[in-house]
Design an enzyme around this catalytic site. Structure first.
Site, PDB file in Angstrom:
ATOM      1  N   HIS A  34       0.833  -1.155   0.079  1.00 48.29           N
ATOM      2  CA  HIS A  34       0.102  -0.087  -0.090  1.00 48.29           C
ATOM      3  C   HIS A  34       0.912   1.249   0.148  1.00 48.29           C
ATOM      4  O   HIS A  34       2.289   1.010   0.221  1.00 48.29           O
ATOM      5  CB  HIS A  34      -0.828   0.003   1.374  1.00 48.29           C
ATOM      6  CG  HIS A  34      -0.273   0.083   2.514  1.00 48.29           C
ATOM      7  ND1 HIS A  34       0.281  -1.117   3.311  1.00 48.29           N
ATOM      8  CD2 HIS A  34       0.150   1.360   3.128  1.00 48.29           C
ATOM      9  CE1 HIS A  34       0.878  -0.555   4.262  1.00 48.29           C
ATOM     10  NE2 HIS A  34       0.892   0.800   4.423  1.00 48.29           N
ATOM     11  N   HIS A  94       5.499   6.102  -0.951  1.00 47.51           N
ATOM     12  CA  HIS A  94       6.098   4.671  -1.512  1.00 47.51           C
ATOM     13  C   HIS A  94       5.448   3.505  -1.300  1.00 47.51           C
ATOM     14  O   HIS A  94       4.444   3.521  -0.741  1.00 47.51           O
ATOM     15  CB  HIS A  94       7.413   4.648  -1.058  1.00 47.51           C
ATOM     16  CG  HIS A  94       7.738   4.347   0.540  1.00 47.51           C
ATOM     17  ND1 HIS A  94       7.465   5.387   1.360  1.00 47.51           N
ATOM     18  CD2 HIS A  94       7.527   3.513   1.288  1.00 47.51           C
ATOM     19  CE1 HIS A  94       7.401   5.107   2.650  1.00 47.51           C
ATOM     20  NE2 HIS A  94       7.422   3.718   2.534  1.00 47.51           N
TER      21      HIS A  94
END
Length: 287
Positions: A142, A230
């Site tokens: 995620h 990220h």
């Protein structure tokens, strides 16, 4: 011949007087039977007094609305002390102490991996292992859009409703990531290897500002000032950032750039946000 009869009341009085005399004579005797009788009558009197005292105590407690609580009931609601064992979750250390009624909460964009991504991830972990860096596979992929905060249980529903209202006008967008980077948590207890988002960074920044307004509404910590969005690929325990950057990062990036199907690029469709609080997950769809 005249006969004189006493009245019934006189007869009963005489009989009662005689019985009292006999009773006094018996209780005052010095023989063994008399002594046992005396003791028995005293014991009955004492027991009677004790019974009266106990009854008076119960009546007093009932009068004031208080009754003794059985021990079995008192021990039913004894709260067990929570002991956090980091060995049960890979050596990870909690950012904050567990407390009953507190729910760890964060907002994120989910990524569902495909077969190509998972095969590449296995190659990355194998190469890192050959360079003496053991990476633990990330369980869920995620992009984090908030810090992990603590919510009380009765705040959960209002918090989610506030998020949905704030994000109602936000449209979905694509995100791309191709460069590896190294990250650490605030406590420096874990180090992460992740793919940094390049395309879509501006939209993600705007998204976090909207989420921050809900955080401020509930007096919770907002996101980082200069975030690096990220997708984490793996992690290791401790502060290994310098070692990972100097020893592994160049070779791992080379692996991605020279992938057999061309330079690898991760695509994350940002159409749905999720808010995870404890074991509950709420979905928020973007337009």
């Amino acid at each position: 011949m005249l006969v004189s009869y006493s009245s019934s009341s006189e007869d009963e009085s005489d009989c009662f007087t005689a019985q009292r005399k006999r009773s006094n004579n018996i209780t005052c005797q010095d023989d063994d039977d008399g002594a046992r009788f005396c003791k028995r009558t005293k014991l009955e009197a004492v027991n009677s007094d004790k019974g009266n005292d106990q009854n008076n105590e119960v009546l007093h407690e009932r009068k004031h609305g208080r009754l003794p609580v059985p021990d079995t009931v008192l021990h039913m609601f004894r709260e067990e002390q929570w002991v956090d064992d980091s060995a049960k979750h890979g050596g990870r250390v909690r950012s904050f102490q567990h407390e009953r009624g507190n729910w760890a909460t964060y907002v994120f964009l989910p990524y569902t991996p495909d077969e190509v991504f998972l095969e590449l991830l296995d190659e990355v972990r194998a190469l890192a292992g050959s360079l003496d860096m053991t990476l633990t596979h990330t369980e869920e992929f995620h992009i984090s859009l908030s810090q992990t905060v603590v919510l009380r249980h009765h705040w959960i529903q209002p918090f989610v409703e506030s998020l949905k209202s704030s994000l109602a006008h936000i449209q979905g967008f694509p995100c791309l990531a191709s460069r590896l980077n190294v990250y650490s948590n605030s406590e420096r207890t874990r180090t992460f290897l992740g793919l940094e988002i390049s395309t879509g960074h501006a939209q993600l920044t705007q998204l976090t500002k909207v989420i921050d307004r809900t955080m401020e509404e509930f007096r919770l910590s907002t996101f980082y000032q200069d975030p690096s969005f990220h997708v984490s690929l793996g992690w290791c325990v401790g502060d290994c950032a310098d070692q990972l950057r100097s020893t592994c990062l160049p070779q791992l990036q080379n692996l991605l750039d020279n992938h057999e199907e061309g330079p690898f690029q991760l695509r994350v469709p940002c159409q749905e946000l999720r808010c995870k609080t404890g074991n509950k997950v709420f979905s928020i769809h973007l337009h």
